[in-house]
Design a protein around this motif. Structure first.
Motif, PDB file in Angstrom:
ATOM      1  N   LYS A   1       0.752  -1.243   0.061  1.00 18.71           N
ATOM      2  CA  LYS A   1       0.117  -0.096  -0.135  1.00 18.71           C
ATOM      3  C   LYS A   1       0.682   1.522   0.000  1.00 18.71           C
ATOM      4  O   LYS A   1       0.311   2.244  -0.517  1.00 18.71           O
ATOM      5  N   ILE A   2       2.031   1.152   0.277  1.00 18.07           N
ATOM      6  CA  ILE A   2       2.683   2.353   0.415  1.00 18.07           C
ATOM      7  C   ILE A   2       3.272   2.937  -0.962  1.00 18.07           C
ATOM      8  O   ILE A   2       3.535   3.963  -1.291  1.00 18.07           O
ATOM      9  N   PHE A   3       3.064   1.984  -1.878  1.00 23.64           N
ATOM     10  CA  PHE A   3       3.270   1.991  -3.640  1.00 23.64           C
ATOM     11  C   PHE A   3       1.790   2.320  -4.164  1.00 23.64           C
ATOM     12  O   PHE A   3       1.681   2.901  -5.204  1.00 23.64           O
ATOM     13  N   GLU A   4       0.844   1.595  -3.716  1.00 19.16           N
ATOM     14  CA  GLU A   4      -0.272   1.349  -4.454  1.00 19.16           C
ATOM     15  C   GLU A   4      -0.962   2.906  -4.049  1.00 19.16           C
ATOM     16  O   GLU A   4      -2.064   3.146  -5.186  1.00 19.16           O
ATOM     17  N   TYR A   5      -0.903   3.430  -3.074  1.00 18.18           N
ATOM     18  CA  TYR A   5      -1.521   4.678  -2.748  1.00 18.18           C
ATOM     19  C   TYR A   5      -0.637   6.068  -2.930  1.00 18.18           C
ATOM     20  O   TYR A   5       0.585   5.907  -2.685  1.00 18.18           O
ATOM     21  N   THR A   6      -1.485   7.254  -3.041  1.00 17.46           N
ATOM     22  CA  THR A   6      -0.674   8.434  -2.967  1.00 17.46           C
ATOM     23  C   THR A   6      -1.569   9.169  -1.782  1.00 17.46           C
ATOM     24  O   THR A   6      -2.703   9.163  -1.850  1.00 17.46           O
ATOM     25  N   ILE A   7      -0.843   9.976  -1.166  1.00 17.39           N
ATOM     26  CA  ILE A   7      -1.507  10.966  -0.322  1.00 17.39           C
ATOM     27  C   ILE A   7      -1.125  12.422  -0.223  1.00 17.39           C
ATOM     28  O   ILE A   7       0.474  12.459  -0.210  1.00 17.39           O
ATOM     29  N   ASP A   8      -1.794  13.335  -0.194  1.00 16.27           N
ATOM     30  CA  ASP A   8      -1.483  14.683   0.124  1.00 16.27           C
ATOM     31  C   ASP A   8      -1.213  15.275   1.398  1.00 16.27           C
ATOM     32  O   ASP A   8      -2.253  14.936   2.027  1.00 16.27           O
ATOM     33  N   LYS A   9      -0.115  15.513   1.672  1.00 12.34           N
ATOM     34  CA  LYS A   9       0.361  15.765   3.097  1.00 12.34           C
ATOM     35  C   LYS A   9      -0.603  17.067   3.641  1.00 12.34           C
ATOM     36  O   LYS A   9      -0.712  16.959   4.697  1.00 12.34           O
ATOM     37  N   GLU A  10      -0.812  17.911   2.750  1.00  9.99           N
ATOM     38  CA  GLU A  10      -1.713  19.179   3.058  1.00  9.99           C
ATOM     39  C   GLU A  10      -3.218  18.712   3.180  1.00  9.99           C
ATOM     40  O   GLU A  10      -3.962  19.188   4.304  1.00  9.99           O
ATOM     41  N   THR A  11      -3.692  17.971   2.483  1.00 13.62           N
ATOM     42  CA  THR A  11      -4.884  17.950   2.499  1.00 13.62           C
ATOM     43  C   THR A  11      -5.490  16.649   2.879  1.00 13.62           C
ATOM     44  O   THR A  11      -6.862  16.444   3.194  1.00 13.62           O
ATOM     45  N   GLY A  12      -4.831  15.603   2.924  1.00 12.89           N
ATOM     46  CA  GLY A  12      -5.044  14.123   3.326  1.00 12.89           C
ATOM     47  C   GLY A  12      -5.734  13.490   2.196  1.00 12.89           C
ATOM     48  O   GLY A  12      -6.153  12.409   2.466  1.00 12.89           O
ATOM     49  N   PHE A  13      -5.662  13.925   0.925  1.00 11.17           N
ATOM     50  CA  PHE A  13      -6.420  13.213  -0.197  1.00 11.17           C
ATOM     51  C   PHE A  13      -5.867  12.117  -0.484  1.00 11.17           C
ATOM     52  O   PHE A  13      -4.512  11.912  -0.735  1.00 11.17           O
ATOM     53  N   VAL A  14      -6.415  10.986  -0.563  1.00  6.33           N
ATOM     54  CA  VAL A  14      -5.786   9.506  -0.826  1.00  6.33           C
ATOM     55  C   VAL A  14      -6.364   9.283  -2.390  1.00  6.33           C
ATOM     56  O   VAL A  14      -7.472   9.364  -2.517  1.00  6.33           O
ATOM     57  N   ASP A  15      -5.419   8.714  -3.195  1.00  6.88           N
ATOM     58  CA  ASP A  15      -5.906   8.324  -4.440  1.00  6.88           C
ATOM     59  C   ASP A  15      -4.931   7.038  -4.632  1.00  6.88           C
ATOM     60  O   ASP A  15      -3.692   6.607  -4.122  1.00  6.88           O
ATOM     61  N   TYR A  16      -5.253   6.416  -5.776  1.00 12.50           N
ATOM     62  CA  TYR A  16      -4.324   5.188  -6.464  1.00 12.50           C
ATOM     63  C   TYR A  16      -3.447   5.692  -7.338  1.00 12.50           C
ATOM     64  O   TYR A  16      -3.394   6.890  -8.031  1.00 12.50           O
ATOM     65  N   SER A  17      -2.215   5.248  -7.052  1.00 13.12           N
ATOM     66  CA  SER A  17      -1.051   5.522  -7.925  1.00 13.12           C
ATOM     67  C   SER A  17      -1.077   4.945  -9.141  1.00 13.12           C
ATOM     68  O   SER A  17      -0.955   3.630  -9.153  1.00 13.12           O
ATOM     69  N   PRO A  18      -1.035   5.912 -10.441  1.00 14.38           N
ATOM     70  CA  PRO A  18      -1.303   5.162 -11.715  1.00 14.38           C
ATOM     71  C   PRO A  18       0.078   4.305 -11.934  1.00 14.38           C
ATOM     72  O   PRO A  18       0.140   3.290 -12.820  1.00 14.38           O
ATOM     73  N   GLU A  19       1.231   4.618 -11.340  1.00 17.31           N
ATOM     74  CA  GLU A  19       2.591   3.959 -11.686  1.00 17.31           C
ATOM     75  C   GLU A  19       2.476   2.541 -10.992  1.00 17.31           C
ATOM     76  O   GLU A  19       3.003   1.594 -11.712  1.00 17.31           O
ATOM     77  N   PHE A  20       1.857   2.568  -9.734  1.00 12.33           N
ATOM     78  CA  PHE A  20       1.802   0.994  -9.264  1.00 12.33           C
ATOM     79  C   PHE A  20       0.955  -0.006 -10.096  1.00 12.33           C
ATOM     80  O   PHE A  20       1.283  -1.053 -10.514  1.00 12.33           O
ATOM     81  N   LYS A  21      -0.249   0.660 -10.868  1.00 15.16           N
ATOM     82  CA  LYS A  21      -1.134  -0.229 -11.595  1.00 15.16           C
ATOM     83  C   LYS A  21      -0.251  -0.774 -12.822  1.00 15.16           C
ATOM     84  O   LYS A  21      -0.722  -1.477 -13.681  1.00 15.16           O
ATOM     85  N   LYS A  22       0.682   0.055 -13.270  1.00 18.04           N
ATOM     86  CA  LYS A  22       1.427  -0.319 -14.501  1.00 18.04           C
ATOM     87  C   LYS A  22       2.178  -1.851 -14.421  1.00 18.04           C
ATOM     88  O   LYS A  22       2.207  -2.581 -15.183  1.00 18.04           O
TER      89      LYS A  22
ATOM     90  N   TRP B   1       1.564  -3.893 -10.935  1.00 12.72           N
ATOM     91  CA  TRP B   1       1.128  -4.757  -9.951  1.00 12.72           C
ATOM     92  C   TRP B   1      -0.338  -4.622 -10.098  1.00 12.72           C
ATOM     93  O   TRP B   1      -1.057  -3.847 -10.340  1.00 12.72           O
ATOM     94  N   LEU B   2      -0.956  -6.064  -9.893  1.00 15.56           N
ATOM     95  CA  LEU B   2      -2.434  -5.993  -9.856  1.00 15.56           C
ATOM     96  C   LEU B   2      -3.091  -5.549  -8.551  1.00 15.56           C
ATOM     97  O   LEU B   2      -4.249  -4.815  -8.561  1.00 15.56           O
ATOM     98  N   SER B   3      -2.470  -5.655  -7.204  1.00 13.69           N
ATOM     99  CA  SER B   3      -2.879  -5.261  -6.103  1.00 13.69           C
ATOM    100  C   SER B   3      -1.694  -5.281  -4.880  1.00 13.69           C
ATOM    101  O   SER B   3      -0.683  -5.656  -5.225  1.00 13.69           O
ATOM    102  N   HIS B   4      -2.009  -4.462  -3.846  1.00 12.51           N
ATOM    103  CA  HIS B   4      -0.974  -4.604  -2.874  1.00 12.51           C
ATOM    104  C   HIS B   4      -0.748  -6.187  -2.326  1.00 12.51           C
ATOM    105  O   HIS B   4       0.392  -6.315  -1.863  1.00 12.51           O
ATOM    106  N   SER B   5      -1.703  -6.937  -2.438  1.00 14.27           N
ATOM    107  CA  SER B   5      -1.696  -8.489  -1.864  1.00 14.27           C
ATOM    108  C   SER B   5      -0.533  -9.106  -2.817  1.00 14.27           C
ATOM    109  O   SER B   5       0.207  -9.807  -2.337  1.00 14.27           O
ATOM    110  N   GLN B   6      -0.780  -8.822  -4.316  1.00  8.20           N
ATOM    111  CA  GLN B   6       0.179  -9.335  -5.225  1.00  8.20           C
ATOM    112  C   GLN B   6       1.657  -8.943  -4.740  1.00  8.20           C
ATOM    113  O   GLN B   6       2.502  -9.720  -4.816  1.00  8.20           O
ATOM    114  N   TYR B   7       1.882  -7.771  -4.566  1.00  5.66           N
ATOM    115  CA  TYR B   7       2.955  -7.233  -4.266  1.00  5.66           C
ATOM    116  C   TYR B   7       3.711  -7.822  -3.114  1.00  5.66           C
ATOM    117  O   TYR B   7       4.799  -8.388  -2.957  1.00  5.66           O
TER     118      TYR B   7
END
Length: 275
Positions: A184-205, A207-213
């Motif tokens: 999950k440290i690679f699967e997600y991105t988080i904005d330190k100011e707003t706390g917005f969480v999103d999926y990392s497009p780079e991870f999806k290139k 890996w299928l999921s954090h479990s697979q990783y």
């Protein structure tokens, strides 16, 4: 349904592009009066007018102007008022305390090879590990959420372990608790100011999921039992598990991290409002 008199908690927020190439926002709100969920859309004009910090997960807001679309079962929001600003996550002091607790847990391992593997995995990714959320929406979706979730899993495991009639290796169990969400440290991105969480497009290139990783990481380091526990920790394949716990004749160790993970996700400091 839309209630302009209600106060709402922001559960999730993300942005994307429309077919016309303009920006749009998607937001999920919880009505604090009746706990109903409202799915919302914001067009680019509203996004440009509103301060981005108003969309922080956990914020309490009031809808000022909006219209409800019955066809799409969503609300088109034009203006919001911030009532209570939420935290973005845990503070630096608590983050350090939790990180030190996790490292101390690893240092107490009897298996030196396992200690070296798990500790090096954490330490080489320390900066991202310290801020990563544990999910986008479902649980611990805030700055430092992964630290909180893993620490909770460790404590549950330490308390459950003496009660196991058919115990497994304690170092292996704790390692699986520490590494089950490491992807999950690679699967997600988080904005330190707003706390917005999103999926990392780079991870999806790659890996299928954090479990697979996590599974692949442990198999590559000759830790098949930990890998299998990670593969099964979501419980069912339709929940994202690589191994479905509904299968017959699985060894007992497959189940334990799933239940520990679920305890934290249901009873831990799930929301930023629990901090």
């Amino acid at each position: 349904m839309l209630d302009l008199n209600a106060n709402y908690e922001i559960l999730s927020y993300s942005t994307g592009d429309t077919k016309a190439g303009t920006k749009m926002g998607k937001m999920q709100l919880k009505n604090l009066t009746d706990d109903s969920i409202l799915n919302c859309v914001l067009w680019e004009e509203a996004l440009n007018r509103l301060d981005a910090k108003i969309f922080k997960t956990g914020n309490i807001v009031k809808i000022i102007t909006a219209s409800y679309n019955e066809r799409f079962n969503n609300c088109l929001v034009n203006n919001l008022q911030l009532l209570v600003e939420a935290k973005s996550g845990i503070d630096e002091k608590e983050a350090k305390e939790l990180y030190d607790f996790i490292i101390k847990t690893i240092d107490d391992f009897k298996d030196n090879d396992l200690k070296t593997f798990v500790k090096s995995t954490i330490e080489k990714n320390k900066e991202q590990f310290m801020i990563s959320p544990a999910a986008k929406v479902m649980h611990h979706n805030y700055l430092g959420g992964l630290l909180v979730h893993i620490s909770e899993c460790i404590k549950f495991a330490q308390n459950i372990y003496p009660l196991l009639f058919k115990p497994i290796d304690k170092d292996i169990l704790l390692s699986a608790c520490i590494l089950h969400d490491i992807g999950k440290i690679f699967e997600y991105t988080i904005d330190k100011e707003t706390g917005f969480v999103d999926y990392s497009p780079e991870f999806k290139k790659d890996w299928l999921s954090h479990s697979q990783y996590g599974f692949s990481l442990c198999m590559a380091n000759n830790q098949p039992q930990i890998a299998k526990m990670i593969a099964a920790h979501h419980g069912r394949t339709d929940w994202g598990a690589m191994i479905d716990l509904g299968e017959k004749d699985l060894e007992n160790y497959y189940y334990i991290v799933h239940h520990i993970d679920d305890l934290s996700a249901k009873f831990g400091r799930i929301s930023v409002n629990d901090l």
